[in-house]
Write an enzyme that holds these catalytic residues in place. Structure first.
Site, PDB file in Angstrom:
ATOM      1  N   CYS A 168      61.840  50.909 -22.801  1.00 11.47           N
ATOM      2  CA  CYS A 168      62.630  52.217 -23.026  1.00 11.47           C
ATOM      3  C   CYS A 168      61.741  53.367 -23.059  1.00 11.47           C
ATOM      4  O   CYS A 168      60.751  53.501 -24.044  1.00 11.47           O
ATOM      5  CB  CYS A 168      63.491  51.973 -24.334  1.00 11.47           C
ATOM      6  N   GLU A 169      62.452  54.636 -22.596  1.00 10.89           N
ATOM      7  CA  GLU A 169      61.644  55.767 -22.614  1.00 10.89           C
ATOM      8  C   GLU A 169      61.642  56.407 -23.556  1.00 10.89           C
ATOM      9  O   GLU A 169      61.051  57.420 -24.124  1.00 10.89           O
ATOM     10  CB  GLU A 169      62.027  56.601 -21.410  1.00 10.89           C
ATOM     11  N   HIS A 170      62.707  56.085 -24.493  1.00  9.94           N
ATOM     12  CA  HIS A 170      62.848  56.857 -25.787  1.00  9.94           C
ATOM     13  C   HIS A 170      62.075  56.478 -27.011  1.00  9.94           C
ATOM     14  O   HIS A 170      61.492  57.370 -27.809  1.00  9.94           O
ATOM     15  CB  HIS A 170      64.480  56.920 -26.298  1.00  9.94           C
ATOM     16  N   HIS A 171      61.619  55.259 -26.847  1.00 12.85           N
ATOM     17  CA  HIS A 171      60.666  54.660 -28.000  1.00 12.85           C
ATOM     18  C   HIS A 171      59.410  54.100 -27.279  1.00 12.85           C
ATOM     19  O   HIS A 171      58.384  53.545 -28.463  1.00 12.85           O
ATOM     20  CB  HIS A 171      61.317  53.667 -28.863  1.00 12.85           C
ATOM     21  N   GLN A 182      68.337  51.936 -19.906  1.00 13.53           N
ATOM     22  CA  GLN A 182      69.331  50.805 -19.037  1.00 13.53           C
ATOM     23  C   GLN A 182      70.235  51.415 -18.255  1.00 13.53           C
ATOM     24  O   GLN A 182      70.381  50.676 -17.030  1.00 13.53           O
ATOM     25  CB  GLN A 182      69.690  49.835 -19.989  1.00 13.53           C
ATOM     26  N   HIS A 238      67.469  45.598 -27.143  1.00 12.60           N
ATOM     27  CA  HIS A 238      66.577  46.670 -27.092  1.00 12.60           C
ATOM     28  C   HIS A 238      65.720  46.556 -28.603  1.00 12.60           C
ATOM     29  O   HIS A 238      66.236  46.692 -29.687  1.00 12.60           O
ATOM     30  CB  HIS A 238      67.249  47.999 -27.260  1.00 12.60           C
ATOM     31  N   CYS A 289      64.034  48.475 -29.680  1.00 14.77           N
ATOM     32  CA  CYS A 289      64.029  49.882 -30.596  1.00 14.77           C
ATOM     33  C   CYS A 289      65.314  49.759 -31.529  1.00 14.77           C
ATOM     34  O   CYS A 289      65.476  50.691 -32.669  1.00 14.77           O
ATOM     35  CB  CYS A 289      64.206  51.144 -29.882  1.00 14.77           C
TER      36      CYS A 289
HETATM   37 ZN    ZN Z   1      64.825  53.088 -27.355  1.00 16.35          ZN
END
Ligand code: ZN
Length: 195
Positions: free
Chosen positions: A82-85, A123, A151, A153
């Protein structure tokens, strides 16, 4: 003009991981972490190995076949980051299409999933990229992609909800337009789940 293929900069990752280790108070010479920067750099090379890969190489083995029934590859295991975490999300993909006289070698569907998944992703976008790529390259009557994923995260940090699954779908062509075709493909994807 031929371009040099870009690759992941392992040396830069190695240096960044050294910084993280120092930031958490580690001694870079300690036996257990001494080689960690190299290991993590190699790991990211693998986990994000699809970043500069061209999915078009998987579309070369297309066969002419007068098939006009749904082709589905179900329960394709995949992981992505995941690009956020920068934490993994792991799950299963179902990929279906309704051909117009052209079918793809079956393993290629899984390779296309991996090519797009092994990048920094979200996703929803991943689901759409797989569907749009197949729609564009194979020109089928329709494509349906459903991803189920857990996920990290959400399970090991933040809200901490282990067991929660995120489900995303991308429907294109006839599967978007026509309710009966959509119901058929979704039931093929989800029949005998959990048996
Ligand atoms: Zn994430």
């Amino acid at each position: 003009m031929s371009e040099v293929k870009k690759t992941i900069d392992a040396e830069r990752i190695r240096k960044a991981v050294q910084e993280i280790l120092l930031a958490v108070g580690e001694d870079l010479e300690r036996e257990g972490v001494k080689k960690t920067p190299e290991r993590v750099a190699r790991m990211y090379g693998e986990l994000l190995g699809g970043t500069f890969d061209d999915p078009n190489i998987h579309i070369e083995s297309v066969f002419t076949e007068p098939c006009d029934e749904i082709v589905l590859l179900r329960d394709i295991p995949f992981y992505s980051i995941c690009e956020h975490h920068m934490l993994p999300f792991i799950g299963k993909a179902h990929v279906a299409y309704l051909p117009t006289g052209k079918v793809l070698g079956v393993s290629k569907l899984a390779r296309i999933v991996d090519c797009f998944a092994h990048r920094l992703q979200c996703q929803e976008r991943l689901t759409g990229q797989i569907a749009d790529f197949l729609m564009d390259k194979l020109k089928p009557q329709g494509v349906a992609v459903v991803l189920h994923a857990s996920h990290s995260c959400m399970t090991i940090r933040g809200i901490r909800k282990p067991g929660s699954m995120m489900v995303t779908s991308a429907l294109r062509g006839i599967f978007k337009r026509d309710a009966r075709s959509r119901a058929e493909v979704l039931s093929l994807m989800h029949n005998d789940k959990g048996q």
